[in-house]
Design a protein around this motif. Structure first.
Motif, PDB file in Angstrom:
ATOM      1  N   LEU A  61     -14.804 -35.657  -3.497  1.00 19.53           N
ATOM      2  CA  LEU A  61     -14.599 -37.238  -3.434  1.00 19.53           C
ATOM      3  C   LEU A  61     -13.216 -37.129  -2.428  1.00 19.53           C
ATOM      4  CD1 LEU A  61     -12.614 -38.019  -5.516  1.00 19.53           C
ATOM      5  CD2 LEU A  61     -14.358 -38.720  -6.784  1.00 19.53           C
ATOM      6  N   LEU A  62     -12.593 -36.353  -2.076  1.00 18.31           N
ATOM      7  CA  LEU A  62     -11.224 -36.054  -1.631  1.00 18.31           C
ATOM      8  C   LEU A  62     -11.052 -37.294  -0.585  1.00 18.31           C
ATOM      9  CD1 LEU A  62      -8.240 -35.077  -1.834  1.00 18.31           C
ATOM     10  CD2 LEU A  62      -9.190 -33.426  -0.085  1.00 18.31           C
ATOM     11  N   GLY A  63     -10.314 -38.229  -0.731  1.00 20.02           N
ATOM     12  CA  GLY A  63     -10.100 -39.144   0.313  1.00 20.02           C
ATOM     13  C   GLY A  63     -10.613 -40.519  -0.310  1.00 20.02           C
ATOM     14  N   GLN A  64     -11.762 -40.439  -1.268  1.00 20.66           N
ATOM     15  CA  GLN A  64     -12.477 -41.591  -1.312  1.00 20.66           C
ATOM     16  C   GLN A  64     -12.072 -42.433  -2.822  1.00 20.66           C
ATOM     17  OE1 GLN A  64     -16.307 -39.364   0.828  1.00 20.66           O
ATOM     18  NE2 GLN A  64     -16.624 -41.480  -0.618  1.00 20.66           N
ATOM     19  N   GLU A  65     -11.058 -41.939  -3.372  1.00 19.76           N
ATOM     20  CA  GLU A  65     -10.537 -42.339  -4.790  1.00 19.76           C
ATOM     21  C   GLU A  65     -10.537 -43.691  -4.914  1.00 19.76           C
ATOM     22  OE1 GLU A  65      -9.239 -38.296  -4.057  1.00 19.76           O
ATOM     23  OE2 GLU A  65      -8.799 -40.073  -3.200  1.00 19.76           O
ATOM     24  N   ALA A  66      -9.963 -44.562  -4.094  1.00 17.93           N
ATOM     25  CA  ALA A  66      -9.915 -45.786  -3.923  1.00 17.93           C
ATOM     26  C   ALA A  66     -11.103 -46.657  -4.054  1.00 17.93           C
ATOM     27  CB  ALA A  66      -8.834 -46.363  -2.930  1.00 17.93           C
ATOM     28  N   ALA A  67     -11.825 -46.230  -3.072  1.00 19.30           N
ATOM     29  CA  ALA A  67     -13.208 -46.820  -2.995  1.00 19.30           C
ATOM     30  C   ALA A  67     -14.031 -46.859  -4.453  1.00 19.30           C
ATOM     31  CB  ALA A  67     -14.072 -46.386  -2.055  1.00 19.30           C
TER      32      ALA A  67
END
Length: 394
Positions: A99-105
């Motif tokens: 999920l690298l990069g999608q943590e905030a979502a």
């Protein structure tokens, strides 16, 4: 930044189609800034324009402690994800979807849910699972091949991971229709990607949820690439605009802004609980790594594209904000680093200690009352295993 929502009542110019890409840009590269809900800029500045007011109120009272909690969630989720990727590279897992990069979502939307809400994930919602209280190590059993899921969905109202692309949106819609029939004060959220938005199951779920006014939020993480296929090959209009064709609101949110994702998802879930029907949320984000560990993104996208999105890193922007507002000190970050390393160690140890499954477990719990064909297959498999009684090949 501005808000673009099909729920808005002000007339807007009709879209002329997909944005035109710069001649020098790769298909998935960010072009001109899209219209979206943003509360925290890539530079870590808190913004609150008039267009964002309806969403801003959902995080207006957020405390420094809660902000630190969101940061901790994202850091630990990224650490777990990195450890899982390393374990796959070491042969401990068969596959892993990062999920690298999608943590905030994921953290923003996950923290917007209530305990009685129900979540239907795909196979990449490790951050949402964290928010729902699922032990991270339980996510790894399926990828190691030792179980079919690893947790009881009803314990956390978090369904098992769904590998079949898009089917979970139908499951979510049916579950939401049941909640409405029961008069429950709860909502459902279904996660899927930009590629899955092209599946017929997703279109059918949109139709049924709209017609039956189901209390469901469709949360699309548009990470720009459906494996090697860019979003431009999925749609000629922004994904969130598809909602208006089905008769419910669609909102595009900055998927790297955890505050905006938290606010918009809270708004959409409250809408659902009030009986106002479904909402489509498009989290405009980016998959910084590979689609899965079997994928090589260097074959279809440019490094410049990835670097441009790394500058919008969701964790870095929240840390910048915390430091600028004196909401966190070095002690906090040091303690979190230690906790992160401890999590990585625990995950490694737990995965390597997972016992191999009983060879015959695959035949259990297929049918509630048994089945002649399953019995026949079990007997055939038992005979096959017995043929290795001499110890060779078993």
């Amino acid at each position: 930044m501005t808000v673009e929502s099909t729920a808005a009542r002000k007339p807007r110019k009709r879209s002329t189609g997909a944005r035109k890409a710069s001649p020098k840009a790769s298909p998935g590269a960010p072009q001109s800034e899209p219209e979206l809900v943003q509360l925290l800029t890539p530079e870590g500045k808190r913004v609150g324009h008039a267009e964002n007011a309806v969403y801003d109120e959902y995080v207006a009272g957020i405390t420094p402690e809660e902000l630190r909690g969101l940061y901790r969630d994202m850091v630990l989720t990224r650490r777990f994800d990195a450890e899982a990727t390393s374990l796959q590279r070491q042969g401990e897992l068969g596959l892993w979807a990062s999920l690298l990069g999608q943590e905030a979502a994921q953290i923003g939307s996950g923290r917007a849910t209530r305990p009685d809400d129900y979540v239907f994930p795909t196979y990449r919602e490790h951050g949402v699972a964290w928010c729902r209280g699922v032990d991270p190590t339980n996510l790894l059993g399926m990828f190691r091949g030792v179980n079919h899921g690893g947790w009881d969905p009803n314990s956390n109202n978090f369904h098992l991971y769904t590998i079949v692309i898009g089917s979970q949106t139908l499951h979510a819609t049916g579950y939401a229709m049941g909640l409405a029939k029961d008069g429950a004060d709860a909502a459902v959220i279904a996660y899927f990607g930009d590629g899955a938005s092209s599946q017929g199951d997703v279109a059918e779920s949109f139709t049924f949820s709209a017609v039956y006014n189901a209390p469901v939020v469709f949360f699309c993480q548009n990470n720009q690439w459906a494996i090697s296929e860019p979003t431009e090959k999925q749609t000629r209009v922004p994904l969130y605009q598809r909602a208006q064709g089905y008769g419910f609101p669609g909102v595009r949110v900055d998927g790297n802004d955890v505050l905006a994702c938290l606010a918009v998802t809270r708004w959409a879930l409250e809408r659902a609980r009030r009986g106002e029907g479904p909402t489509l949320v498009e989290a405009f984000t980016y998959r910084m790594g590979a689609h899965t560990t079997s994928d090589d993104p260097t074959r279809y996208r440019l490094d410049d594209e990835r670097l441009a999105w790394e500058a919008k890193d969701p964790i870095l922007r929240l840390r910048t904000y915390l430091e600028s507002e004196n909401h966190a000190d070095e002690g906090f970050f040091a303690e979190l680093e230690a906790e992160s390393e401890a999590l990585g160690k625990r995950v490694r140890e737990r995965v390597r200690a997972m016992p191999d499954p009983d060879h015959f477990a695959i035949f259990e719990n297929v049918y509630a009352d048994g089945h002649a064909l399953v019995d026949e297959e079990r007997a055939q498999f038992a005979a096959y295993q017995a043929s290795f009684a001499d110890g060779e090949g078993a």
